[in-house]
Design a protein around this motif. Structure first.
Motif, short mmCIF file in Angstrom:
data_model
loop_
_atom_site.label_atom_id
_atom_site.label_comp_id
_atom_site.label_asym_id
_atom_site.label_seq_id
_atom_site.Cartn_x
_atom_site.Cartn_y
_atom_site.Cartn_z
N GLN A 121 0.81 -1.22 0.00
CA GLN A 121 0.00 0.00 0.00
C GLN A 121 0.84 1.27 0.00
O GLN A 121 0.36 2.33 -0.41
N LEU A 122 2.08 1.19 0.43
CA LEU A 122 2.95 2.36 0.47
C LEU A 122 3.82 2.51 -0.78
O LEU A 122 4.64 3.42 -0.87
N SER A 123 3.61 1.63 -1.74
CA SER A 123 4.45 1.65 -2.94
C SER A 123 3.98 2.70 -3.94
O SER A 123 2.79 2.97 -4.06
N TRP A 124 4.96 3.30 -4.62
CA TRP A 124 4.73 4.19 -5.77
C TRP A 124 3.98 5.47 -5.43
O TRP A 124 3.34 6.06 -6.29
N LEU A 125 4.09 5.92 -4.18
CA LEU A 125 3.43 7.17 -3.77
C LEU A 125 4.41 8.33 -3.89
O LEU A 125 4.70 9.04 -2.94
N THR A 181 16.22 16.55 -3.43
CA THR A 181 16.91 15.72 -2.44
C THR A 181 15.94 15.18 -1.42
O THR A 181 15.98 13.99 -1.04
N ALA A 182 15.05 16.03 -0.94
CA ALA A 182 14.06 15.61 0.05
C ALA A 182 13.10 14.57 -0.52
O ALA A 182 12.69 13.64 0.18
N THR A 183 12.75 14.72 -1.79
CA THR A 183 11.85 13.76 -2.43
C THR A 183 12.48 12.38 -2.50
O THR A 183 11.82 11.36 -2.25
N ILE A 184 13.77 12.32 -2.82
CA ILE A 184 14.47 11.04 -2.89
C ILE A 184 14.59 10.43 -1.50
O ILE A 184 14.43 9.21 -1.33
N ALA A 185 14.87 11.25 -0.50
CA ALA A 185 14.95 10.74 0.88
C ALA A 185 13.63 10.12 1.31
O ALA A 185 13.60 9.07 1.97
N GLU A 186 12.53 10.74 0.91
CA GLU A 186 11.21 10.19 1.25
C GLU A 186 11.00 8.84 0.58
O GLU A 186 10.46 7.91 1.19
N VAL A 187 11.42 8.73 -0.67
CA VAL A 187 11.32 7.45 -1.38
C VAL A 187 12.11 6.38 -0.63
O VAL A 187 11.62 5.26 -0.39
N GLN A 188 13.34 6.70 -0.27
CA GLN A 188 14.18 5.74 0.44
C GLN A 188 13.53 5.28 1.74
O GLN A 188 13.45 4.07 2.02
N ALA A 189 13.06 6.24 2.53
CA ALA A 189 12.48 5.91 3.83
C ALA A 189 11.22 5.07 3.69
O ALA A 189 11.00 4.11 4.44
N ARG A 190 10.39 5.40 2.72
CA ARG A 190 9.13 4.68 2.55
C ARG A 190 9.36 3.26 2.04
O ARG A 190 8.73 2.30 2.51
N VAL A 191 10.29 3.09 1.09
CA VAL A 191 10.60 1.75 0.58
C VAL A 191 11.17 0.89 1.70
O VAL A 191 10.75 -0.27 1.88
N LEU A 192 12.11 1.42 2.45
CA LEU A 192 12.70 0.65 3.55
C LEU A 192 11.67 0.33 4.63
O LEU A 192 11.66 -0.78 5.18
N HIS A 193 10.80 1.29 4.94
CA HIS A 193 9.75 1.06 5.94
C HIS A 193 8.83 -0.08 5.50
O HIS A 193 8.46 -0.95 6.31
N GLU A 194 8.49 -0.08 4.22
CA GLU A 194 7.60 -1.13 3.70
C GLU A 194 8.26 -2.50 3.77
O GLU A 194 7.58 -3.52 3.90
#
Length: 299
Positions: A191-195, A250-263
């Motif tokens: 559910q957290l993918s591709w957001l 930079t912040a957008t990429i950090a959010e991607v990293q954090a969300r993928v790892l969290h999932e």
């Protein structure tokens, strides 16, 4: 089935990729499949592409996706139609090496464990101010090299040696991955993918995590028609995470990293000195004073 599927999602406001399609299909015997998918209205020479698709079965024009579909979901819909052994994705104004299928066939024989081919694409900003000088690095080597995965994990998720973006030549966008890896990535989505408004970086993260063999071409195999990222009102799906697409690239990429790892059940540990440097560089590259001031305050 073809050796390579090149997927070309066309977002609203982008023109039909006639030049790119013509270059990719120039060689009649090339083991390639080109899939084009538009979102919303169609602009440009779509009738030409449809006529060419009627004459060349290697070109497939998908039904127009509904307006308002996210870029990430447009990508996934385009990928769903791919049948090639390898898959790559580029933009409609980009360029990619037409004889890439021959290189992939060579790789399968020489490097059977590789499921990811990456390279450092040339980046061309057609709307960049002519008054701002820049440099373009032209490599003098062209060989293939196995890349240690641990090094790339550190470079991407820990921002080691980065500019305002991590050093990451691997992924689906201007890269090539085997179909088995594509299927693995998509099967691990939730559910957290591709957001994200920047799916290229989420694909980079997921390809890196699930890849079983990274191979780097020191010769650039494509060129990106680059446009500067502008913040968009998309907050993070992670409650309390301080970085998102409302701030900058930079912040957008950090959010991607954090969300993928969290999932995947892991915490983001990328807030370090290298990440802070990347944020500073992201601010330095902003030439609009008002945007610069706002970005500096938010970071």
């Amino acid at each position: 089935m073809p050796k390579l599927s090149v997927c070309i999602p066309v977002e609203p406001g982008q023109l039909a990729p006639t030049h790119l399609v013509n270059r990719l299909l120039e060689e009649p015997e090339s083991s390639i499949e080109v899939i084009v998918a538009a979102c919303g209205g169609r602009e440009g020479a779509w009738s030409y592409l449809e006529a060419r698709a009627a004459d060349d079965p290697r070109l497939r024009i998908l039904p127009t996706a509904p307006a308002g579909l996210s870029a990430a979901n447009l990508w996934i819909g385009t990928l769903a139609a791919a049948t090639g052994d390898w898959v790559s994705l580029v933009g409609p104004e980009d360029m990619i090496q037409p004889d890439l299928p021959k290189l992939l066939a060579y790789i399968e024989g020489k490097y059977p464990d590789a499921d990811t081919l990456g390279w450092n694409a040339f980046s061309i900003a057609p709307d960049a101010p002519r008054s701002i000088s820049t440099t373009v690095a032209v490599p003098i080597v062209h060989h293939l090299a196995d890349i240690e995965k641990s090094r790339m994990l550190e470079a991407f998720f820990q921002w080691a040696g980065s500019q305002n973006t991590p050093r990451m030549p691997f992924g689906l966008y201007h890269g090539a991955i085997k179909r088995t890896l594509l299927e693995t990535v998509l099967s691990a989505c939730g559910q957290l993918s591709w957001l994200t408004p920047l799916p290229r970086w989420e694909w980079a993260a997921r390809v890196l995590i699930f890849s079983q063999g990274l191979l780097l071409s020191h010769r650039p195999l494509s060129a990106i028609s680059a446009t500067p990222f502008r913040p968009v009102p998309v907050p993070s799906a992670l409650e309390g995470f301080p970085f998102d697409a409302r701030i900058g690239l930079t912040a957008t990429i950090a959010e991607v990293q954090a969300r993928v790892l969290h999932e995947l059940g892991t915490s983001w540990t990328g807030f370090n000195e290298d990440f802070v440097k990347a944020c500073i560089i992201d601010c330095m590259r902003e030439h609009d004073e008002a945007v610069f001031q706002q970005k500096g305050q938010e970071i």
